[in-house]
Write an enzyme that holds these catalytic residues in place. Structure first.
Site, PDB file in Angstrom:
ATOM      1  CB  SER A  30      -0.977   0.037   1.104  1.00  0.00           C
ATOM      2  OG  SER A  30      -1.576   1.286   1.388  1.00  0.00           O
ATOM      3  CE1 TYR A  72      -4.367  -1.830   4.785  1.00  0.00           C
ATOM      4  CE2 TYR A  72      -3.711   0.475   4.293  1.00  0.00           C
ATOM      5  CZ  TYR A  72      -4.176  -0.611   3.922  1.00  0.00           C
ATOM      6  OH  TYR A  72      -4.435  -1.057   2.609  1.00  0.00           O
TER       7      TYR A  72
HETATM    8  P1  NAD Z   1     -11.158  -5.714  -0.965  1.00  0.00           P
HETATM    9  O1  NAD Z   1     -11.740  -5.778   0.566  1.00  0.00           O
HETATM   10  O2  NAD Z   1     -12.025  -5.480  -2.091  1.00  0.00           O
HETATM   11  O3  NAD Z   1     -10.378  -7.231  -1.198  1.00  0.00           O
HETATM   12  C1  NAD Z   1      -9.715  -7.752  -0.218  1.00  0.00           C
HETATM   13  C2  NAD Z   1     -10.086  -9.375  -0.599  1.00  0.00           C
HETATM   14  O4  NAD Z   1      -9.241 -10.113   0.332  1.00  0.00           O
HETATM   15  C3  NAD Z   1     -11.298  -9.862  -0.035  1.00  0.00           C
HETATM   16  O5  NAD Z   1     -12.020 -10.271  -1.261  1.00  0.00           O
HETATM   17  C4  NAD Z   1     -11.323 -10.675   1.157  1.00  0.00           C
HETATM   18  O6  NAD Z   1     -12.279 -11.887   1.099  1.00  0.00           O
HETATM   19  C5  NAD Z   1     -10.040 -11.074   0.864  1.00  0.00           C
HETATM   20  N1  NAD Z   1      -9.255 -11.663   2.214  1.00  0.00           N
HETATM   21  C6  NAD Z   1      -9.365 -11.022   3.382  1.00  0.00           C
HETATM   22  N2  NAD Z   1      -8.685 -11.853   4.151  1.00  0.00           N
HETATM   23  C7  NAD Z   1      -8.526 -12.905   3.454  1.00  0.00           C
HETATM   24  C8  NAD Z   1      -7.849 -13.886   4.026  1.00  0.00           C
HETATM   25  N3  NAD Z   1      -7.369 -14.386   5.365  1.00  0.00           N
HETATM   26  N4  NAD Z   1      -7.646 -15.082   3.276  1.00  0.00           N
HETATM   27  C9  NAD Z   1      -8.222 -15.004   1.735  1.00  0.00           C
HETATM   28  N5  NAD Z   1      -8.584 -13.853   1.493  1.00  0.00           N
HETATM   29  C10 NAD Z   1      -8.849 -12.918   2.289  1.00  0.00           C
HETATM   30  O7  NAD Z   1      -9.962  -4.855  -0.946  1.00  0.00           O
HETATM   31  P2  NAD Z   1      -9.040  -4.261  -1.981  1.00  0.00           P
HETATM   32  O8  NAD Z   1      -9.098  -2.876  -1.892  1.00  0.00           O
HETATM   33  O9  NAD Z   1      -9.358  -5.050  -3.003  1.00  0.00           O
HETATM   34  O10 NAD Z   1      -7.563  -4.668  -1.427  1.00  0.00           O
HETATM   35  C11 NAD Z   1      -6.804  -5.537  -1.935  1.00  0.00           C
HETATM   36  C12 NAD Z   1      -5.351  -5.135  -1.404  1.00  0.00           C
HETATM   37  O11 NAD Z   1      -5.169  -3.811  -1.734  1.00  0.00           O
HETATM   38  C13 NAD Z   1      -5.397  -5.449   0.142  1.00  0.00           C
HETATM   39  O12 NAD Z   1      -4.121  -5.720   0.316  1.00  0.00           O
HETATM   40  C14 NAD Z   1      -5.169  -4.137   0.448  1.00  0.00           C
HETATM   41  O13 NAD Z   1      -4.680  -3.601   1.670  1.00  0.00           O
HETATM   42  C15 NAD Z   1      -4.556  -3.161  -0.644  1.00  0.00           C
HETATM   43  N6  NAD Z   1      -4.768  -1.718  -0.902  1.00  0.00           N
HETATM   44  C16 NAD Z   1      -6.093  -1.205  -1.214  1.00  0.00           C
HETATM   45  C17 NAD Z   1      -6.410   0.111  -1.205  1.00  0.00           C
HETATM   46  C18 NAD Z   1      -7.800   0.696  -1.429  1.00  0.00           C
HETATM   47  O14 NAD Z   1      -7.996   2.038  -1.436  1.00  0.00           O
HETATM   48  N7  NAD Z   1      -8.403   0.022  -1.614  1.00  0.00           N
HETATM   49  C19 NAD Z   1      -5.152   0.870  -1.157  1.00  0.00           C
HETATM   50  C20 NAD Z   1      -4.089   0.330  -0.879  1.00  0.00           C
HETATM   51  C21 NAD Z   1      -3.716  -0.895  -0.715  1.00  0.00           C
END
Ligand code: NAD
Length: 244
Positions: free
Chosen positions: A138, A151
């Site tokens: 991130s 986080y």
């Molecule tokens: P999201 O919540 O849409 O997707 C996250 C997915 O991870 C979900 O489908 C959830 O079921 C799955 N998950 C959670 N715990 C799990 C586990 N123990 N085993 C297997 N699957 C699991 O969120 P996103 O925004 O698509 O996030 C994806 C990645 O991007 C994450 O690592 C998040 O930290 C990172 N990220 C997101 C953002 C943002 O603004 N959305 C910004 C920076 C980084």
């Protein structure tokens, strides 16, 4: 790296960014894309809509036995894994008041799962002379922006671990990429806003929220250029350049 005929695994593949990566990898000509998520039915639905090359499975990334079994099954079925995307993540809101269970969950999903992925995929990759790992970290792992404590801390740890892997294995053909988006329009951001998480509020106020497909564009470009840091948001890239 290009995706033609590649075998790819995406954890958190049912989520916003994960599903966009799955769709893009299929569109780029991947031979097989395994969509793995705690939400097994959602993973299967994403795979079904992405195309016959994709298939969905249930996976808890914090259970090392499950991660190892997924890797073994994929290698048995498709012969190899060219790219493993450790993308599952959780956003833990709050500061120092977050209890140990909250810190533990953030640590296990955002960091320890990357260790499990590396342990499971590296032996076969090293034996074949190479492979790619994409760790979704991130911008909270490279910027010390105002946000949520667990986080920010765990995402900094995930960037540190990815960098350690990249340096340790680069001479043996393994390429490691740290994907560091800032705000992305996904359920994680929406849930964070609904729960009043400070990090989500800061991102929403910044006015630089990308779509998951824009993140997938940055990933394709970053893989093609074999970049370690993949920074879809230009302002994060500017900051990282200034700091470097
Ligand atoms: P999201 O919540 O849409 O997707 C996250 C997915 O991870 C979900 O489908 C959830 O079921 C799955 N998950 C959670 N715990 C799990 C586990 N123990 N085993 C297997 N699957 C699991 O969120 P996103 O925004 O698509 O996030 C994806 C990645 O991007 C994450 O690592 C998040 O930290 C990172 N990220 C997101 C953002 C943002 O603004 N959305 C910004 C920076 C980084």
């Amino acid at each position: 790296m290009n995706l033609t005929d590649r075998v790819v695994v995406v954890t958190g593949g049912a989520g916003g960014i994960g599903a966009a990566l799955v769709r893009r990898f299929v569109a780029e000509g991947a031979a097989a894309v395994v969509v793995a998520d705690l939400a097994a039915d959602a993973a299967r639905a994403v795979a079904e809509s992405a195309g016959p090359q994709a298939h969905g499975v249930g996976l808890d990334v914090t259970d090392e036995d499950q991660v190892r079994a997924l890797v073994d099954d994929t290698e048995r079925q498709y012969g190899r894994i060219d790219l493993f995307c450790a993308n599952a993540g959780v956003a833990t809101g709050g500061g120092i008041e977050v209890d140990d269970a909250g810190w533990d969950r953030a640590w296990r999903v955002n960091v320890l799962s990357h260790v499990y992925a590396a342990r499971a995929v590296l032996p076969a990759m090293l034996a074949r002379g190479g492979g790619h790992l994409l760790m979704t970290c991130s911008a909270a792992g490279v910027l010390t922006a105002v946000g949520d404590a667990a986080y920010t801390a765990t995402k900094h740890a995930s960037v540190g671990f990815a960098e350690w892997l990249a340096i340790t294995y680069r001479d043996r053909g393994v390429r490691v990429h740290a994907l560091c988006p800032q705000g992305v329009d996904t359920p994680m951001l929406a849930d964070g806003l609904a729960a009043g998480h400070l990090g989500a509020k800061v991102i929403a106020a910044s006015g630089v929220v990308l779509t998951p497909d824009q993140v997938a564009d940055a990933v394709i470009a970053g893989l093609a250029e074999e970049r370690f840091l993949i920074l879809p948001h230009p302002e994060v890239a500017d900051y990282a350049r200034r700091r470097a």
